[in-house]
Enzyme design. Structure first.
Site, PDB file in Angstrom:
ATOM      1  N   HIS A  85       0.797  -1.236   0.000  1.00 25.69           N
ATOM      2  CA  HIS A  85       0.000   0.000   0.000  1.00 25.69           C
ATOM      3  C   HIS A  85       0.831   1.289   0.000  1.00 25.69           C
ATOM      4  O   HIS A  85       0.304   2.370  -0.201  1.00 25.69           O
ATOM      5  CB  HIS A  85      -0.987   0.037   1.181  1.00 25.69           C
ATOM      6  CG  HIS A  85      -0.332   0.441   2.470  1.00 25.69           C
ATOM      7  ND1 HIS A  85       0.241  -0.464   3.313  1.00 25.69           N
ATOM      8  CD2 HIS A  85      -0.151   1.660   3.035  1.00 25.69           C
ATOM      9  CE1 HIS A  85       0.743   0.165   4.345  1.00 25.69           C
ATOM     10  NE2 HIS A  85       0.539   1.467   4.214  1.00 25.69           N
TER      11      HIS A  85
HETATM   12  C1  UD1 Z   1      -2.071   5.664   5.217  1.00 28.42           C
HETATM   13  C2  UD1 Z   1      -0.868   6.276   5.943  1.00 28.42           C
HETATM   14  C3  UD1 Z   1       0.168   5.199   6.217  1.00 28.42           C
HETATM   15  C4  UD1 Z   1      -0.447   3.970   6.865  1.00 28.42           C
HETATM   16  C5  UD1 Z   1      -1.616   3.490   6.016  1.00 28.42           C
HETATM   17  C6  UD1 Z   1      -2.310   2.279   6.566  1.00 28.42           C
HETATM   18  C7  UD1 Z   1      -0.297   8.648   5.466  1.00 28.42           C
HETATM   19  C8  UD1 Z   1       0.603   9.554   4.704  1.00 28.42           C
HETATM   20  N1  UD1 Z   1      -0.217   7.328   5.149  1.00 28.42           N
HETATM   21  O1  UD1 Z   1      -1.676   5.260   3.928  1.00 28.42           O
HETATM   22  O2  UD1 Z   1       1.177   5.724   7.081  1.00 28.42           O
HETATM   23  O3  UD1 Z   1       0.525   2.936   6.971  1.00 28.42           O
HETATM   24  O4  UD1 Z   1      -2.570   4.564   5.916  1.00 28.42           O
HETATM   25  O5  UD1 Z   1      -3.277   1.798   5.637  1.00 28.42           O
HETATM   26  O6  UD1 Z   1      -1.058   9.106   6.288  1.00 28.42           O
HETATM   27  N2  UD1 Z   1      -8.758   4.622   0.359  1.00 28.42           N
HETATM   28  C9  UD1 Z   1     -10.002   4.044   0.224  1.00 28.42           C
HETATM   29  N3  UD1 Z   1     -10.662   3.670   1.348  1.00 28.42           N
HETATM   30  C10 UD1 Z   1     -10.157   3.866   2.595  1.00 28.42           C
HETATM   31  C11 UD1 Z   1      -8.907   4.482   2.706  1.00 28.42           C
HETATM   32  C12 UD1 Z   1      -8.209   4.855   1.588  1.00 28.42           C
HETATM   33  O7  UD1 Z   1     -10.504   3.849  -0.881  1.00 28.42           O
HETATM   34  O8  UD1 Z   1     -10.806   3.527   3.588  1.00 28.42           O
HETATM   35  C13 UD1 Z   1      -8.023   5.014  -0.861  1.00 28.42           C
HETATM   36  C14 UD1 Z   1      -8.325   6.447  -1.272  1.00 28.42           C
HETATM   37  O9  UD1 Z   1      -8.387   6.496  -2.648  1.00 28.42           O
HETATM   38  C15 UD1 Z   1      -7.114   7.222  -0.799  1.00 28.42           C
HETATM   39  C16 UD1 Z   1      -6.006   6.188  -0.983  1.00 28.42           C
HETATM   40  O10 UD1 Z   1      -6.632   4.935  -0.655  1.00 28.42           O
HETATM   41  O11 UD1 Z   1      -6.886   8.383  -1.515  1.00 28.42           O
HETATM   42  C17 UD1 Z   1      -4.829   6.374  -0.107  1.00 28.42           C
HETATM   43  O12 UD1 Z   1      -5.255   6.538   1.229  1.00 28.42           O
HETATM   44  P1  UD1 Z   1      -4.391   7.422   2.239  1.00 28.42           P
HETATM   45  O13 UD1 Z   1      -5.149   7.585   3.468  1.00 28.42           O
HETATM   46  O14 UD1 Z   1      -3.861   8.626   1.547  1.00 28.42           O
HETATM   47  O15 UD1 Z   1      -3.090   6.560   2.477  1.00 28.42           O
HETATM   48  P2  UD1 Z   1      -2.794   5.050   2.777  1.00 28.42           P
HETATM   49  O16 UD1 Z   1      -2.089   4.466   1.628  1.00 28.42           O
HETATM   50  O17 UD1 Z   1      -3.955   4.291   3.301  1.00 28.42           O
END
Ligand code: UD1
Length: 360
Positions: free
Chosen positions: A206
């Site tokens: 991820h």
């Molecule tokens: C985030 C954290 C990371 C942690 C990880 C655990 C930051 C910079 N990163 O990364 O430290 O290890 O969470 O998972 O804060 N999305 C969904 N559904 C959800 C959540 C996310 O569809 O419930 C998708 C969205 O398109 C979003 C993308 O995933 O834009 C990335 O999510 P984001 O919260 O930016 O970062 P993670 O990769 O989850």
């Protein structure tokens, strides 16, 4: 005393559950915990289900801030957290780990002169291209109390001239693991996933570096395709990774693996306990593999958990197809050592709560 907990992403629900459950024992002493969820993770399987499963109190506030660029996400969080802090006037703010929610919480609170307590302080990958590394450095620098999971993280803080109120308490994730281990051992049903003990590997992906461009992700998926010729590859798919696969039209790779939706904590531990190897870019899972005495390949060129490398329990394999495959075929010659207690004694949450309620 009012304690204001700020969280937003899956690993934080896991970490916070340990401290919340200890804090509940102090309700009668006028210790109140208020939880704010930034909304960073919002899917049922990435968020709500963890609150239920881990008995984490429902958040009083959910800001619903997600799926934005780093700047916009962090900025909006700071703005809205500040309003809630001004309204609630807590005595202390508790933040966890290294996500955008962590930094936003620490920033809003410290500017209002509310003491910030940072759980999992001092960990460093020394790679500033990781958004999490920036979040860690900044959060540690503005926190009033720093709870380190191990000695190495305390030393990292010392190198940055942070000496005051630094405590090595152990890792709260280890606390939780010890609490659930027996139950998972007894009740987890591998058959539910159509898998047999030690006859599969688990992979999670991820990190931004592996999911923001198709090239790196394709390298990993091609390596896993090779590995899948030898053993079953099970992937609980993170939404970010799924989005990258869809956007780049590379979903045909998924046919080579057993793809699962994001798992509950219980099922993740069950699958981890019984697998033959973990391949991951997650920080938390590297540790959880160690707790379970399972070998780990980390899909990065650095890690915060140097101790797991020193014990040869973890190998950095980056995101190059050939390197991953090469390491996979070498694995049997690698003698892993699992020293006890590198993540504490399972009482990190108790130690943190003692500081929280005793410090003026
Ligand atoms: C985030 C954290 C990371 C942690 C990880 C655990 C930051 C910079 N990163 O990364 O430290 O290890 O969470 O998972 O804060 N999305 C969904 N559904 C959800 C959540 C996310 O569809 O419930 C998708 C969205 O398109 C979003 C993308 O995933 O834009 C990335 O999510 P984001 O919260 O930016 O970062 P993670 O990769 O989850």
């Amino acid at each position: 005393m009012k304690i204001f907990t700020i969280l937003g992403a899956r690993p934080q629900f896991i970490k916070a559950s340990t401290i919340s459950s200890v804090l509940k024992n102090f309700n009668h002493k006028n210790i109140e915990e208020i939880i704010l969820h930034t909304g960073q993770h919002y899917d049922l399987k990435m968020s709500n289900n963890f609150f239920k499963e881990l008995n984490l109190p429902r958040p009083k506030y959910n800001l619903g801030i997600s799926s934005l660029s780093h700047g916009e996400m962090t900025g909006k969080m700071v703005e809205h957290i500040e309003k809630k802090l001004l309204y609630e006037k807590p005595d202390k703010v508790l933040v966890y780990g290294d996500t955008n929610s962590t930094l936003a919480g620490a920033l809003a609170a410290s500017k209002l002169s509310i003491p910030v307590y940072h759980v999992e302080a001092g960990i460093r990958s020394y790679n500033k291209s990781m958004p999490e590394e920036i979040n860690r450095i900044l959060t540690d620098n503005i926190s009033s109390y720093l709870f380190c999971p191990n000695k190495l993280s305390k030393n990292n803080l010392h190198k940055e001239n942070i000496f005051e109120n630094v405590f090595v308490v152990g890792d709260v994730m280890y606390d939780l693991f010890l609490k659930v281990k027996t139950n998972v051992n007894k009740k987890f049903n591998l058959g539910k996933y159509n898998l047999s003990k030690k006859k599969y590997i688990i992979c999670t992906i991820h990190r931004e570096a592996n999911t923001s461009n198709a090239y790196n992700l394709t390298q990993i998926l091609e390596a896993l395709t090779e590995i899948a010729k030898e053993t079953k590859v099970v992937i609980p798919l993170h939404p970010r990774t799924f989005n990258c696969i869809k956007k780049n039209k590379i979903s045909h790779y998924l046919n080579n693996f057993s793809i699962l939706e994001p798992l509950s904590y219980f099922d993740m531990m069950g699958l981890l306990m019984n697998c033959s190897l973990l391949i991951t870019d997650s920080g938390g899972l590297q540790k959880e593999a160690y707790f379970n005495r399972i070998g780990c390949f980390t899909l990065r060129n650095d890690t915060e958990w140097q101790d797991t490398l020193d014990n040869k329990a973890n190998i950095l394999v980056g995101n190059n197809k050939n390197r991953i495959i090469r390491e996979f075929y070498k694995i049997h010659s690698n003698k892993k050592k699992f020293k006890k207690n590198i993540f504490g004694n399972g009482n990190a949450a108790d130690k943190i709560v003692k500081h929280l309620i005793n410090e003026k």
